[in-house]
Design a protein around this motif. Structure first.
Motif, mmCIF file in Angstrom:
data_model
loop_
_atom_site.group_PDB
_atom_site.id
_atom_site.type_symbol
_atom_site.label_atom_id
_atom_site.label_comp_id
_atom_site.label_asym_id
_atom_site.label_seq_id
_atom_site.Cartn_x
_atom_site.Cartn_y
_atom_site.Cartn_z
ATOM 1 N N CYS A 9 9.525 -10.743 5.865
ATOM 2 C CA CYS A 9 8.484 -9.692 5.336
ATOM 3 C C CYS A 9 8.767 -8.415 6.210
ATOM 4 O O CYS A 9 8.251 -7.119 5.633
ATOM 5 N N GLY A 10 8.753 -8.738 7.515
ATOM 6 C CA GLY A 10 8.876 -7.265 8.559
ATOM 7 C C GLY A 10 10.171 -6.629 8.055
ATOM 8 O O GLY A 10 9.927 -5.251 7.978
ATOM 9 N N LYS A 11 11.091 -7.110 7.606
ATOM 10 C CA LYS A 11 12.323 -6.315 7.478
ATOM 11 C C LYS A 11 12.265 -5.729 6.098
ATOM 12 O O LYS A 11 12.351 -4.539 5.764
ATOM 13 N N ASP A 12 11.559 -6.487 4.994
ATOM 14 C CA ASP A 12 11.279 -5.835 3.720
ATOM 15 C C ASP A 12 10.269 -4.797 4.057
ATOM 16 O O ASP A 12 10.371 -3.776 3.246
ATOM 17 N N SER A 13 9.332 -4.626 4.922
ATOM 18 C CA SER A 13 8.279 -3.760 4.765
ATOM 19 C C SER A 13 8.907 -2.526 5.398
ATOM 20 O O SER A 13 8.793 -1.310 4.944
ATOM 21 N N VAL A 14 9.701 -2.658 6.417
ATOM 22 C CA VAL A 14 10.622 -1.621 7.042
ATOM 23 C C VAL A 14 11.591 -0.951 5.680
ATOM 24 O O VAL A 14 11.480 0.240 5.769
ATOM 25 N N GLN A 15 12.011 -1.831 5.115
ATOM 26 C CA GLN A 15 13.014 -1.163 3.926
ATOM 27 C C GLN A 15 12.098 -0.619 2.800
ATOM 28 O O GLN A 15 12.703 0.538 2.314
ATOM 29 N N VAL A 16 10.734 -0.990 2.417
ATOM 30 C CA VAL A 16 10.084 -0.400 1.348
ATOM 31 C C VAL A 16 9.756 1.042 2.172
ATOM 32 O O VAL A 16 9.754 1.814 1.232
ATOM 33 N N HIS A 17 9.825 1.208 3.387
ATOM 34 C CA HIS A 17 9.142 2.665 3.804
ATOM 35 C C HIS A 17 10.274 3.515 3.986
ATOM 36 O O HIS A 17 10.092 4.506 4.559
ATOM 37 N N GLY A 18 11.719 3.021 3.605
ATOM 38 C CA GLY A 18 12.815 3.721 3.404
ATOM 39 C C GLY A 18 13.061 4.381 4.996
ATOM 40 O O GLY A 18 13.162 3.698 5.785
ATOM 41 N N GLY A 19 13.658 5.459 4.959
ATOM 42 C CA GLY A 19 14.137 6.229 6.073
ATOM 43 C C GLY A 19 13.167 6.130 7.313
ATOM 44 O O GLY A 19 13.572 6.444 8.362
ATOM 45 N N MET A 20 11.913 6.404 7.080
ATOM 46 C CA MET A 20 10.861 6.574 7.776
ATOM 47 C C MET A 20 10.404 5.009 8.404
ATOM 48 O O MET A 20 9.715 4.954 9.470
ATOM 49 N N GLU B 33 0.811 -1.214 0.003
ATOM 50 C CA GLU B 33 -0.136 0.045 -0.002
ATOM 51 C C GLU B 33 0.874 1.290 -0.175
ATOM 52 O O GLU B 33 0.502 2.220 -0.663
ATOM 53 N N TYR B 34 2.093 1.179 0.662
ATOM 54 C CA TYR B 34 2.761 2.442 0.904
ATOM 55 C C TYR B 34 3.488 2.612 -0.504
ATOM 56 O O TYR B 34 3.539 3.651 -0.874
ATOM 57 N N ALA B 35 3.921 1.577 -1.254
ATOM 58 C CA ALA B 35 4.642 1.501 -2.281
ATOM 59 C C ALA B 35 3.657 2.056 -3.567
ATOM 60 O O ALA B 35 4.131 2.918 -4.466
ATOM 61 N N LYS B 36 2.284 1.956 -3.358
ATOM 62 C CA LYS B 36 1.307 2.519 -4.498
ATOM 63 C C LYS B 36 1.135 4.095 -4.061
ATOM 64 O O LYS B 36 1.024 4.741 -5.095
ATOM 65 N N GLN B 37 1.410 4.519 -2.945
ATOM 66 C CA GLN B 37 1.083 5.736 -2.624
ATOM 67 C C GLN B 37 2.209 6.870 -2.562
ATOM 68 O O GLN B 37 2.122 7.729 -3.170
ATOM 69 N N ARG B 38 3.540 6.244 -2.079
ATOM 70 C CA ARG B 38 4.470 7.005 -2.114
ATOM 71 C C ARG B 38 5.096 7.475 -3.427
ATOM 72 O O ARG B 38 5.583 6.336 -4.076
ATOM 73 N N GLU B 39 5.162 8.453 -3.771
ATOM 74 C CA GLU B 39 5.928 8.947 -4.992
ATOM 75 C C GLU B 39 7.213 9.433 -5.016
ATOM 76 O O GLU B 39 7.826 10.269 -4.036
ATOM 77 N N GLN B 40 8.125 9.067 -5.951
ATOM 78 C CA GLN B 40 9.615 9.603 -6.308
ATOM 79 C C GLN B 40 9.914 9.811 -7.552
ATOM 80 O O GLN B 40 9.516 9.011 -8.627
ATOM 81 N N PHE B 41 10.203 10.730 -7.744
ATOM 82 C CA PHE B 41 10.702 11.268 -9.392
ATOM 83 C C PHE B 41 9.164 11.318 -10.283
ATOM 84 O O PHE B 41 9.271 10.830 -11.469
ATOM 85 N N GLY B 42 8.201 11.726 -9.554
ATOM 86 C CA GLY B 42 6.872 11.756 -10.242
ATOM 87 C C GLY B 42 6.321 10.526 -10.460
ATOM 88 O O GLY B 42 5.313 10.677 -11.183
ATOM 89 N N LYS B 43 6.667 9.362 -9.977
ATOM 90 C CA LYS B 43 5.836 7.999 -10.126
ATOM 91 C C LYS B 43 5.989 7.591 -8.721
ATOM 92 O O LYS B 43 6.819 7.619 -8.083
ATOM 93 N N PRO B 44 4.884 6.392 -8.440
ATOM 94 C CA PRO B 44 4.937 5.819 -7.373
ATOM 95 C C PRO B 44 5.918 4.691 -7.100
ATOM 96 O O PRO B 44 6.702 4.437 -8.303
ATOM 97 N N ILE B 45 6.732 4.548 -5.972
ATOM 98 C CA ILE B 45 7.922 3.952 -5.748
ATOM 99 C C ILE B 45 7.786 2.486 -6.048
ATOM 100 O O ILE B 45 8.739 1.692 -6.526
ATOM 101 N N GLY B 46 6.235 1.852 -6.188
ATOM 102 C CA GLY B 46 6.254 0.714 -6.438
ATOM 103 C C GLY B 46 6.386 0.335 -7.909
ATOM 104 O O GLY B 46 6.576 -0.849 -8.279
ATOM 105 N N ALA B 47 6.635 1.488 -8.930
ATOM 106 C CA ALA B 47 6.838 1.186 -10.265
ATOM 107 C C ALA B 47 8.434 1.174 -10.581
ATOM 108 O O ALA B 47 8.646 0.425 -11.469
ATOM 109 N N PHE B 48 9.187 1.342 -9.482
ATOM 110 C CA PHE B 48 10.543 0.824 -9.639
ATOM 111 C C PHE B 48 10.981 -0.323 -9.502
ATOM 112 O O PHE B 48 10.389 -1.048 -8.410
ATOM 113 N N GLN B 49 11.750 -1.094 -10.234
ATOM 114 C CA GLN B 49 12.000 -2.519 -10.284
ATOM 115 C C GLN B 49 12.384 -3.098 -8.786
ATOM 116 O O GLN B 49 12.004 -4.147 -8.359
#
Length: 344
Positions: free
Chosen positions: A294-305, A225-241
């Motif tokens: 999955c817990g670690k990866d969830s933290v990673q997807v959320h980045g610095g936060m 859900e965060y990857a769909k909403q968080r944008e970077q460089f004008g697009k959702p971060i979920g679009a990045f490989q």
């Protein structure tokens, strides 16, 4: 074996998920880190039948199988519902597992304890007997403690914990799993034999694996859900490989784990073709790895936060680490599986 949920099982999962959404939303769950267990909400779980799922119908339970219990516990894990869920459920089901002669000669009204656990009027913790200092989870929440060892199951009243002035950890790993340290454990009063203690640990591992499945699924949902909403460089971060592949790996882990946990539940109910002990071991090994990953990866997807208190990702990761130790950790069950392969 058919791992697809029946219509009744799907309805059961939906009802528990709805209860969790309405009564154990994340704000309410977070508040229990400082305010303690909400007994009213705990009773609501009991009234829904969570703790009496596998308790025999003649004793006031629902008489369902462990496959249904797995479905329910997956939803509880996904919602991060705190408390000794597995121990209380096992205590309520003990009347259907224990050697009656042992219970009757123990000097303990185990029927009353089981009824209390099923109704939500008492909260039961559990601990594997240990030498030296022991760590008791939910010390301030529980009304009694079931000790498991090679000789059976033993009951200790919460009054003992108050008498020994158990030292509560100021900063437990999981803020929703308070921990206290006691120097030693009393023998307690025997409530079941060694055969029942083995079953207790097996079913406890099964329920914990189901909780871990829910945790892995919840952490994955949060990340996606965060990857769909968080944008970077004008697009959702979920679009990045890099993010897309990480989320895909999380989803894969959850689905593989779900198959293993459901298979273990079906097998424990005697409807599978595998050995129940081995099926539970497989589920516990996969659960230990998948929930933490999955817990670690969830933290990673959320980045610095991701690791901050405000983001829920760390709660999934910490709960995954805590559950890994319940009823034996993943390494214990991996050794068990390896031993079976070598002996075969």
């Amino acid at each position: 074996m058919d791992f697809e949920l029946s219509e009744d099982q799907e309805a059961l999962a939906e009802s528990v998920a709805a209860l969790c959404a309405g009564r154990f939303d994340i704000e309410t769950v977070r508040s229990m880190a400082t305010e303690g267990l909400d007994r009213g909400r705990w009773t609501e779980l009991a009234e829904t039948g969570v703790f009496s799922l596998t308790r025999p119908e003649p004793d006031g339970g629902l008489g369902m199988g462990w496959a249904e219990a797995v479905v329910v516990f997956e939803q509880l894990g996904r919602a991060l519902v705190p408390g000794p869920l597995a121990a209380t459920t096992l205590t309520a089901a003990l009347v259907g597992l224990a050697d009656t002669a042992v219970v009757e000669t123990s000097g303990l009204d185990s029927a009353e304890i089981g009824e209390g656990a099923a109704s939500g009027s008492i909260v039961v913790g559990t601990l594997q007997r240990c030498d030296g200092p022991c760590f008791v989870e939910f010390e301030g929440w529980i009304d009694g403690l079931v000790i498991s060892d090679d000789e059976g199951l033993w009951w200790i009243d919460s009054d003992w914990l108050k008498a020994v002035n158990a030292t509560e950890a100021a900063h437990p790993l999981d803020p929703l799993t308070p921990v206290a340290v006691v120097s030693e454990l009393p023998q307690g009063r025997r409530i079941a034999d060694r055969a029942t203690a083995f079953i207790w640990r097996q079913y406890g591992a099964l329920l914990t694996s189901a909780l871990q499945l829910g945790i892995a699924a919840g952490a994955t949902d949060l990340a996606v859900e965060y990857a769909k909403q968080r944008e970077q460089f004008g697009k959702p971060i979920g679009a990045f490989q890099a993010v897309k592949h990480r989320c895909a790996d999380m989803i894969t882990r959850v689905e593989v784990l779900r198959a293993a946990v459901y298979a273990a539940g079906v097998t424990v109910d005697g409807k599978g073709v595998d050995d129940p002990v081995r099926s539970v071991a497989v589920a516990k090994v996969l659960a230990s790895g998948a929930a933490a990953a999955c817990g670690k990866d969830s933290v990673q997807v959320h980045g610095g936060m991701g690791y901050t208190w405000e983001v829920d990702a760390h709660l999934y990761l910490k709960r995954a680490w805590v559950h890994d130790l319940a009823f034996g950790d993943g390494d214990d069950y991996a050794d068990q599986l390896a031993g079976g392969l070598l002996s075969g």
